[in-house]
Design a protein around this motif. Sequence first.
Motif, PDB file in Angstrom:
ATOM      1  N   VAL A  28     -48.685 -45.186  35.906  1.00 39.00           N
ATOM      2  CA  VAL A  28     -47.648 -45.218  34.867  1.00 39.00           C
ATOM      3  C   VAL A  28     -47.724 -44.168  33.854  1.00 39.00           C
ATOM      4  O   VAL A  28     -46.927 -43.457  33.403  1.00 39.00           O
ATOM      5  CB  VAL A  28     -47.705 -46.597  34.221  1.00 39.00           C
ATOM      6  N   SER A  78     -45.043 -41.147  33.153  1.00 38.30           N
ATOM      7  CA  SER A  78     -44.338 -41.512  31.903  1.00 38.30           C
ATOM      8  C   SER A  78     -44.693 -40.848  30.600  1.00 38.30           C
ATOM      9  O   SER A  78     -43.707 -40.925  29.770  1.00 38.30           O
ATOM     10  CB  SER A  78     -44.447 -43.189  31.644  1.00 38.30           C
ATOM     11  N   LYS A 137     -46.917 -50.514  26.128  1.00 37.19           N
ATOM     12  CA  LYS A 137     -45.489 -50.300  26.540  1.00 37.19           C
ATOM     13  C   LYS A 137     -45.839 -49.489  28.018  1.00 37.19           C
ATOM     14  O   LYS A 137     -45.321 -49.670  29.102  1.00 37.19           O
ATOM     15  CB  LYS A 137     -45.027 -49.389  25.748  1.00 37.19           C
ATOM     16  N   ASN A 155     -44.544 -50.656  31.621  1.00 31.07           N
ATOM     17  CA  ASN A 155     -43.856 -49.858  32.594  1.00 31.07           C
ATOM     18  C   ASN A 155     -44.073 -49.976  33.863  1.00 31.07           C
ATOM     19  O   ASN A 155     -43.286 -49.713  34.812  1.00 31.07           O
ATOM     20  CB  ASN A 155     -44.001 -48.258  32.236  1.00 31.07           C
ATOM     21  N   TYR A 210     -41.887 -52.188  35.974  1.00 26.82           N
ATOM     22  CA  TYR A 210     -40.481 -51.951  36.239  1.00 26.82           C
ATOM     23  C   TYR A 210     -40.367 -50.850  37.600  1.00 26.82           C
ATOM     24  O   TYR A 210     -39.289 -51.077  38.393  1.00 26.82           O
ATOM     25  CB  TYR A 210     -39.712 -51.042  35.191  1.00 26.82           C
ATOM     26  N   ARG A 212     -34.849 -52.250  29.487  1.00 27.00           N
ATOM     27  CA  ARG A 212     -36.028 -53.080  29.638  1.00 27.00           C
ATOM     28  C   ARG A 212     -35.726 -54.610  29.447  1.00 27.00           C
ATOM     29  O   ARG A 212     -34.673 -54.892  29.124  1.00 27.00           O
ATOM     30  CB  ARG A 212     -36.986 -52.955  28.354  1.00 27.00           C
TER      31      ARG A 212
END
Length: 568
Positions: free
Chosen positions: A22, A26, A52, A56, A59, A203
């Motif tokens: 991630v 990201s 956070k 992620n 998702y 989100r």
Amino acid sequence: MLFTKNKFKYFKYGAFLALLVVSISSCNKFLDLKPASEITDPTYWKTANDFKLAANFFYQNTLDDPHYSGTNNSDNMSDIAFGTQTDAVSAGTYVAPETDAVWDNAYSWIRNANKLIQEGSNAELGQDIQPYLGEGYFFRAYNYFTLVKLYGGVPIISKVLLPSDPEVFSKRADRAVVFDSILRDLNFAIADLPVKKDAETGRICKEAAQAFKARVCLFEGTWRKFRGLTGADSLLEQAYSEANNVIASNAYSLYEAKGAESYRYLFIDATSIDNPESIIVKKYRTNINVNGWAYGVSWGNLNPTKKMADAYLCKDGLPINKSPEFEGYDSCRSEFYNRDPRMTQSIIMPATKIIRPQFDTYQPQWPGVDNNRNVNSGYMLYKFISEEPTPGDGGGEFDWNILRYAEVLLIYAEAKFERNNQISDADLNISINALRSRVGMPALTNSFVQANGLDMRTEIRRERMVELAFEGFRWDDLRRWKTAETELPKSQLSIKVTGTQWDSKKITLDGSSYTSYFYDLGEGQLENGCKVLQPASQRTFDPEKNYLLPIPTKQISLNDSLEQNPKW
């Protein structure tokens, strides 16, 4: 048990490998702070951004469940769709696999959720990480729901385990206990997550968790009701209560941006990041993470059956066997006339000119011609087919709706009816009639049902079948209603051939000529004049076995405490 020896290594370090993935995708700034190989507990979980980045992961990965999330062909497992070959689950010939990616991935992702929850519970970052803690609870519930739908009761792992922990060899928890844990996690998520207007776009928010809880409660509430199990009423009450919470929030609305064509376009809207109907979506962007779904269905991976085609009402609101407006099957197109507009927005009317992703110009559509590879079925799927010619990397930018507002309205109506075995016209107007209004269909009312000898439960289920067609709900619905044992053993049929235009050697419509694949079919290929996709003689369903899938045999061999499902 849940983990092979090699997985124990992942078990210890897997959460951080996931975080690394991630982080790379990201946040470049994160990479500048510390070499990736040095990401460890002492250096991580220090800021809200760390949490956070950890969230992620879900998702990108969790929403890709092979059977139930992201783009899929799982309606081939039911009675409304047929792929390029026979589906073993639908036919009742599925055998217990050694391994199953759904089982393995779900527990891998549950472990990551456990890690996020554990670190968030111990952190001293307060409100700054509350939304991400809520996401951890949500995705843990999401994965357990996937497992319990497929397999029934499963081991509950609610902490980050070490190889030496006895819970590694846990027994299967009772189905009701697993559902209690799912609802508990969803309640935590609802409490922790921000409302939609305060949440970052894309989100999970409070209303999304409420909508998902409504789905969970409807599934299990009806599962228990039609099996005479305890707790059905409470779950059904929670289903329509949470659906009502979402409706009352005004956080979502039906997509109507394309007028009479809105139903079709809501699935291929390139601006779907702002689609008011989208609640939980898998996001796709060209050259980053493309949606190749349009390619797959264009090649014939998901084809409507006659059962699906016949389900669409006529424009007077009556089924085809009751409506004087039904024009029969004489021509290739006649059955499409005077029908619910969702039929022609979901199934291609023969010789209609459309753009498929595989070519650049409008071309008339016929079964087996150009890119319509599957000629077993005369019905061709239109829903999900992009109008983008030859999109980059074989896919488009439109998102895949995992949960949309229309489903919430359907949950509300069904839960209301099943809880009380009746539903008011006012509740129908809030729910089903909002969907019918979008496509210009007449309202469903109690007086209409009574006057025309209809059945309200059948019509509520029909609306769900039509609105959510080919989105992956049908097999679950047949199982929770306990009707799979009746519906799935039936022959899978396609277009009416005998006595129709399909039985002509050459068909011409709108200047387009077609050499029919269905001309002069042998008796063994027809049933009641319809093309047979698979005869009933090759289909079976054992109600003591097939309502659940088998646990992968390797998991059984690794854990003596893990019992297989009945008759597998």
